[in-house]
Enzyme design. Structure first.
Site, PDB file in Angstrom:
ATOM      1  N   GLU A  43     -42.171  -8.314 -12.599  1.00 58.28           N
ATOM      2  CA  GLU A  43     -41.248  -7.980 -11.517  1.00 58.28           C
ATOM      3  C   GLU A  43     -41.792  -8.469 -10.171  1.00 58.28           C
ATOM      4  O   GLU A  43     -42.985  -8.312  -9.870  1.00 58.28           O
ATOM      5  CB  GLU A  43     -41.067  -6.456 -11.481  1.00 58.28           C
ATOM      6  N   LYS A 111     -31.523  -5.640 -10.301  1.00 58.48           N
ATOM      7  CA  LYS A 111     -31.992  -4.338 -10.761  1.00 58.48           C
ATOM      8  C   LYS A 111     -30.958  -3.260 -10.461  1.00 58.48           C
ATOM      9  O   LYS A 111     -30.467  -3.143  -9.328  1.00 58.48           O
ATOM     10  CB  LYS A 111     -33.318  -4.004 -10.084  1.00 58.48           C
ATOM     11  N   TYR A 117     -38.630   7.730  -5.464  1.00 62.79           N
ATOM     12  CA  TYR A 117     -39.426   8.941  -5.603  1.00 62.79           C
ATOM     13  C   TYR A 117     -40.888   8.526  -5.667  1.00 62.79           C
ATOM     14  O   TYR A 117     -41.201   7.331  -5.762  1.00 62.79           O
ATOM     15  CB  TYR A 117     -39.039   9.701  -6.877  1.00 62.79           C
ATOM     16  N   CYS A 147     -37.777  -3.115 -14.903  1.00 66.16           N
ATOM     17  CA  CYS A 147     -38.591  -1.903 -14.753  1.00 66.16           C
ATOM     18  C   CYS A 147     -37.803  -0.608 -14.938  1.00 66.16           C
ATOM     19  O   CYS A 147     -37.509  -0.208 -16.058  1.00 66.16           O
ATOM     20  CB  CYS A 147     -39.303  -1.921 -13.402  1.00 66.16           C
TER      21      CYS A 147
END
Length: 564
Positions: A43, A111, A117, A147
């Site tokens: 990524e 994505k 978070y 991911c």
């Protein structure tokens, strides 16, 4: 048998080094072109991960696009495809997966699930994507994701499987923390088993500021079996052959996908008629906890030092366990020739601490400088007309030592390594502008119990840390006969309370209900709360636990809420 060769390029990229990252991609792609049909990179491999506010710079985005175009031109003379991660602007900015081959961009995937978070803040920078991407190559249908997408049960995996895909390629930059990896492997295995599909998870390796990426990229077969795992905390490239018949056979027996109905998703076609050699995946070792943590920290030190153009580090040795472990970590990360140790005794430093410091430096074969701070300390006190001995006089010694370390840093270009650990920084048992100061803090997210465990682990490999350091009661040695337990609960108790309060996010009453003394719990929580201003000024260091006291922990300094 119909088969597809996947090259898993688990490499270490540097944030902002677009040119260097692209050269690394090009070299690996060319080297493995004759072995694989698809070469997969992590990524945001073009930009490095995470680029943070670099993504707000228009020129940076333009440079990333130019890098993709460079890879497109490079691909004209190759037979295989490359899957790379990059920021990609199209009406808005996306965290993207770009498929490049034969002189063109075959597809771009955006994505879908943007984590926001813990240490992640991707919604600050990117727009969420909403379109799948499927590629047909050698009669295989391959779906793509990035991911976080694969962590959601309602991600694209099911849609890809129902559309007839035999393989999912997920590129990732998944940061390490202790005990995360077994959970991740189970999840990836479940994704494969539930969707009767090959799952390829290509993870980043390396360190970036306070994040460490462990690699351990993996391939799972349609039954959820792990058939390939790449190295831990090391760059690695592995070629894995997957077989269409494995998926077809499984789906003939297990008809869940058939019963849910077929999904039609547009497919990009790519021709590669080569008959390549078959490669069986290798299962590289997945480390135990001590080796895992130790390797994470050494990689973090190495990448922080060299990616930021330092050559050597300086460590203040006290004769205690924290500085001993940091010295060992630094030597193992950088080599003994790049580590300078400094011993700065005061009138309160024991002869045993001096003996142990010299023994450690001799065992590690590192340069050791000694500067006695007694005269400087007396001069400070005389200048300040200090009569009574207070905690300010204790901390003055620590701040004098920090001044010496930063003088050496300033004069010789050394990076100062702080030796403060998580237990101390959590409760403020460290001196601001003193022992908590540094350019990098390798063990700032390591509880005291883990400091001892890693020291014992390191000694099991080569017993460089004197046994007396492991056995004596911890002491800052800033006043006569001082022990840490004069101020703190025993570390064995303190660490338990801290883990419940920080890692498990438990409140005061919940912790007390676990059987802990209410006064001790109240004291610990109060110390954590009033030390926030110190931690905000601490140097960076690697995230090692589920909830580190910086990126994961975002409490206000000015805070009058009393949680008890």
């Amino acid at each position: 048998m119909q088969r597809l060769n996947l090259v898993l390029a688990q490499l270490n990229f540097c944030v902002g080094d677009i040119k260097g990252n692209v050269e690394k991609i090009k070299k690996t792609w060319k080297d493995y072109d004759h072995l694989g049909n698809i070469v997969v990179f992590p990524e945001l491999s073009v930009s490095g991960y995470p680029p943070l506010d670099l993504l707000t710079r228009h020129q940076f985005i333009k440079d990333c696009h130019a890098a993709i175009n460079e890879l497109v031109s490079f691909s004209r003379d190759l037979n295989s495809l490359a899957v790379v991660g990059s920021p990609f602007y199209e009406d808005d900015l996306y965290n993207s997966l770009v498929v490049v081959g034969k002189g063109s961009i075959l597809g771009v995937y955006y994505k879908k699930h943007l984590p926001n978070y813990s240490v992640f803040d991707e919604r600050r920078y990117f727009k969420s994507g909403n379109k799948p991407l499927i590629l047909r190559i050698k009669d295989f249908k391959v779906g793509f994701s990035i991911c976080e997408d694969i962590w959601y049960p309602n991600g694209w995996e099911r849609e890809y499987a129902k559309s007839g895909c035999e393989c999912i390629v997920n590129i990732s930059a998944s940061p390490f923390y202790l005990r995360k990896f077994p959970h991740k492997e189970r999840l990836l295995s479940t994704r494969s088993q539930d969707n009767l599909i090959y799952t390829v998870h290509l993870n980043l390796v390396g360190a970036q500021d306070d994040l460490v990426f462990d690699g351990r990229s993996a391939v799972f077969d349609p039954e959820g079996n792990l058939i390939a795992r790449l190295k831990t905390f090391q760059e690695d490239v592995q070629v894995v052959t997957i077989f269409k018949e494995r998926v077809v056979s499984k789906r003939l027996i297990d008809t869940r996908l058939r019963e849910e109905g077929k999904v039609n998703i547009d497919t990009v076609n790519y021709e590669d008629g080569r008959d390549l050699k078959v490669f069986v995946g290798k299962l590289e070792e997945s480390f135990g906890e001590e080796k895992e943590l130790y390797s994470a920290i050494t990689l973090a030190i190495k990448d922080y030092v060299y990616k930021n153009k330092f050559q050597k580090v300086v460590v203040g040795l006290s004769g205690g366990i924290d500085s001993a472990l940091v010295a060992c970590l630094a030597v193992d990360a950088l080599g003994k020739e790049n580590v300078v140790a400094v011993f700065m005794p005061s009138m309160f430093t024991s002869i045993e601490s001096k003996e142990d410091t010299y023994a450690l430096a001799n065992n590690l074969d590192i340069k050791l400088l000694e500067f006695d701070i007694q005269d400087v300390y007396k001069t400070y006190r005389n200048t300040l007309n200090s009569v009574d001995f207070t905690i300010a006089d204790e901390n003055l010694q620590s701040r004098i030592r920090a001044n010496i370390l930063f003088y050496l840093s300033n004069r010789y270009g050394y990076l100062v390594l702080s030796t403060s650990n998580k237990s101390e920084s959590a409760v403020g048992y460290s001196t601001i502008y003193g022992d908590m100061s540094g350019g990098y803090a390798p063990i700032k997210d390591l509880y005291k119990k883990w400091v001892y465990r890693l020291a014992i682990y390191r000694n099991s490999i080569k017993p460089d840390i004197p046994q007396r350091i492991l056995e004596k009661a911890p002491s800052a040695e800033l006043r006569p006969n001082q022990k840490d337990e004069d101020t703190l609960p025993p570390y064995s108790l303190l660490d338990q309370i801290l883990e419940l309060y920080i890692e498990e996010n438990m409140d005061f009453e919940d912790i007390v209900n676990r059987g802990f003394d209410s006064d001790i719990v109240k004291k610990v929580i109060r110390m954590v709360r009033i030390s926030e201003y110190k931690r905000k000024q601490a140097p960076p260091g690697p995230k090692l636990t589920k909830r580190a006291l910086y990126g994961d922990w975002r409490f206000p300094i000015t805070n009058n809420y009393k949680p008890y």
